[in-house]
Design an enzyme around this catalytic site. Structure first.
Site, mmCIF file in Angstrom:
data_model
loop_
_atom_site.group_PDB
_atom_site.id
_atom_site.type_symbol
_atom_site.label_atom_id
_atom_site.label_comp_id
_atom_site.label_asym_id
_atom_site.label_seq_id
_atom_site.Cartn_x
_atom_site.Cartn_y
_atom_site.Cartn_z
ATOM 1 N N ASP A 1 27.266 49.884 18.911
ATOM 2 C CA ASP A 1 26.914 51.126 18.223
ATOM 3 C C ASP A 1 27.034 52.340 19.137
ATOM 4 O OD1 ASP A 1 26.284 49.760 15.850
ATOM 5 O OD2 ASP A 1 24.249 49.370 16.516
ATOM 6 N N ARG B 1 10.526 50.582 22.605
ATOM 7 C CA ARG B 1 10.980 51.811 21.953
ATOM 8 C C ARG B 1 10.132 53.053 22.233
ATOM 9 N NH1 ARG B 1 15.154 49.249 22.393
ATOM 10 N NH2 ARG B 1 16.317 48.506 20.597
ATOM 11 N N ASP C 1 13.942 50.473 14.281
ATOM 12 C CA ASP C 1 14.021 51.241 15.519
ATOM 13 C C ASP C 1 14.247 52.727 15.289
ATOM 14 O OD1 ASP C 1 13.491 49.168 17.209
ATOM 15 O OD2 ASP C 1 15.582 48.677 17.622
ATOM 16 N N SER D 1 23.866 40.816 16.497
ATOM 17 C CA SER D 1 23.120 42.013 16.881
ATOM 18 C C SER D 1 21.992 41.556 17.790
ATOM 19 C CB SER D 1 22.560 42.714 15.641
ATOM 20 O OG SER D 1 21.781 43.830 16.021
#
Length: 405
Positions: free
Chosen positions: A16, A96, A125, A177
């Site tokens: 990504d 995060r 996320d 992923s």
């Protein structure tokens, strides 16, 4: 878009974020892009990252060492809370808020016009990053390409990367992923999208932090963990900082097939999602802490803490680490862990964690009280206790029988 001159990009070097750099150049009037990678213990994933970022169009790469911040500020307090989200030990969610805070700080220092991330519009996320950004840089624009571009699949992402000469470490066949940090590794996508498929635990390269229980040694491994006021302070009698204890536990747990789960969880955005998680050291740490709590925490506090652990985990999972409620719960957790001090011994064997004894200077266990042998406990006291404890039940029964006077 033409007003955006400088963008700070949360950069992992994965699929990504790798294609986001040329995409921003094409669609935001060629802004300067500062790539920022948070080192949260993903190890070899940081290798070659600077060269890749510069080659694809970033002006520079900043690698921020966030391992101890993540461990000391988020992971250890969460272990003390016993926070688990539907058996998931919150690996991605732990990192995060710390990464998001650092992105905000760097964006303000660099005078950036926007912060960009590669999270999809389906995932958790995006919320976790953006709530951290709103807390520490509330006026900053946020760019989320997955909510803007025409790309609709990971295959199309790979095609875009190939067309723009973006080097990739993956193929269409290995394109799980994944998210990796010191605490865990997650696997999603491909064959795992069908819950009827058994994960390929024994396929070379699938598991990265350890082996499956079937491949674990036939002999058990014994370890000990020391805690002080709920915080891990030593492993096998050797004092170490918490992040190093987790590293050691990852090695012990990975070798013995510990901490592999396959779950279908409820995402924040409303859909169910299937994932395989590897959390070898974290699983051991949670287990050891729970063992010591049983010995040292009184019944009412322990039960209340177990109920609040669900709320604590929900706040982390839902991106609300930087919230007044989480801070208030953390204060309760710290107080509840005041006497969680001692040593826990464990036996690790083929995916299992087996208690092997524990001690504490603050133990609430009394062998003299609990013994089946003779003691000072007067068993006749139980009769009066039961009469009072059962009085409401007796009164209700008498009312139903019409004999209540």
């Amino acid at each position: 878009m033409s007003k955006i001159k400088k963008v700070v990009l949360a950069y992992s070097g994965g699929l990504d974020t790798s294609i986001i750099i040329p995409w921003l150049k094409e669609n935001y009037n060629n802004p300067e892009i500062i790539a920022v990678s948070g080192n949260v213990g993903q190890a070899d994933e940081l290798e070659g990252l600077e060269e890749k970022a510069l080659k694809t169009g970033a002006s520079k790469l900043i690698v921020a060492d966030l391992v101890d911040e993540m461990v000391d500020e988020v992971i250890v307090p969460s272990v003390m809370a016993g926070a688990k989200y539907e058996t998931y030990l919150l690996g991605t969610a732990f990192a995060r808020p710390i990464i998001g805070r650092k992105l905000a700080q760097i964006a303000l220092e660099e005078g950036a016009d926007a912060v960009c991330h590669g999270c999809t519009g389906k995932g958790n996320d995006q919320v976790r990053f953006e709530l951290a950004l709103k807390r520490y840089a509330p006026g900053l624009k946020i760019i989320a390409p997955w909510r803007e571009w025409d790309i609709v699949s990971r295959d199309e992402e790979i095609e875009y990367a190939e067309a723009h000469n973006v080097p990739l470490k993956i193929t269409r066949e290995t394109n799980y992923s994944k998210d990796k940090n010191l605490w865990h590794l997650s696997h999603e996508g491909l064959d795992l999208e069908d819950p009827s498929n058994e994960p390929q635990y024994d396929k070379p390269g699938f598991l990265e932090m350890g082996v499956s229980p079937m491949q674990a040694p036939d002999e058990p491994t014994y370890i000990s963990l020391d805690f002080e006021a709920g915080k891990p302070v030593a492993i096998n009698g050797v004092k170490k900082k918490a992040s190093d204890i987790i590293r050691d536990l990852n090695e012990y747990g990975g070798k013995n097939g510990i901490g592999i789960i396959d779950i279908v969880e409820n995402r924040l955005v409303g859909m169910k999602d299937r994932g395989v998680y590897e959390t070898p050291g974290g699983t051991i740490l949670y287990f050891a802490h729970e063992q010591l709590e049983m010995l040292t925490v009184d019944k009412d506090t322990l039960h209340e803490k177990q109920k609040l652990a669900i709320d604590f985990a929900d706040l982390i999972y839902n991106g609300k680490w930087f919230s007044p409620l989480r801070e208030a719960l953390s204060a309760f957790v710290a107080e509840a862990n005041k006497y969680v001090t001692g040593t826990v011994k464990l036996k690790l064997y083929k995916g299992n964690i087996i208690p092997a004894g524990m001690t504490s200077p603050y133990s609430l266990y009394s062998e003299e009280l609990a013994t089946f042998d003779e003691s000072d406990y007067d068993q006749k006291d139980a009769a009066g206790f039961i009469n009072l404890w059962g009085l409401p039940t007796k009164v209700q029964a008498l009312r139903e029988m019409g004999k209540l006077k």
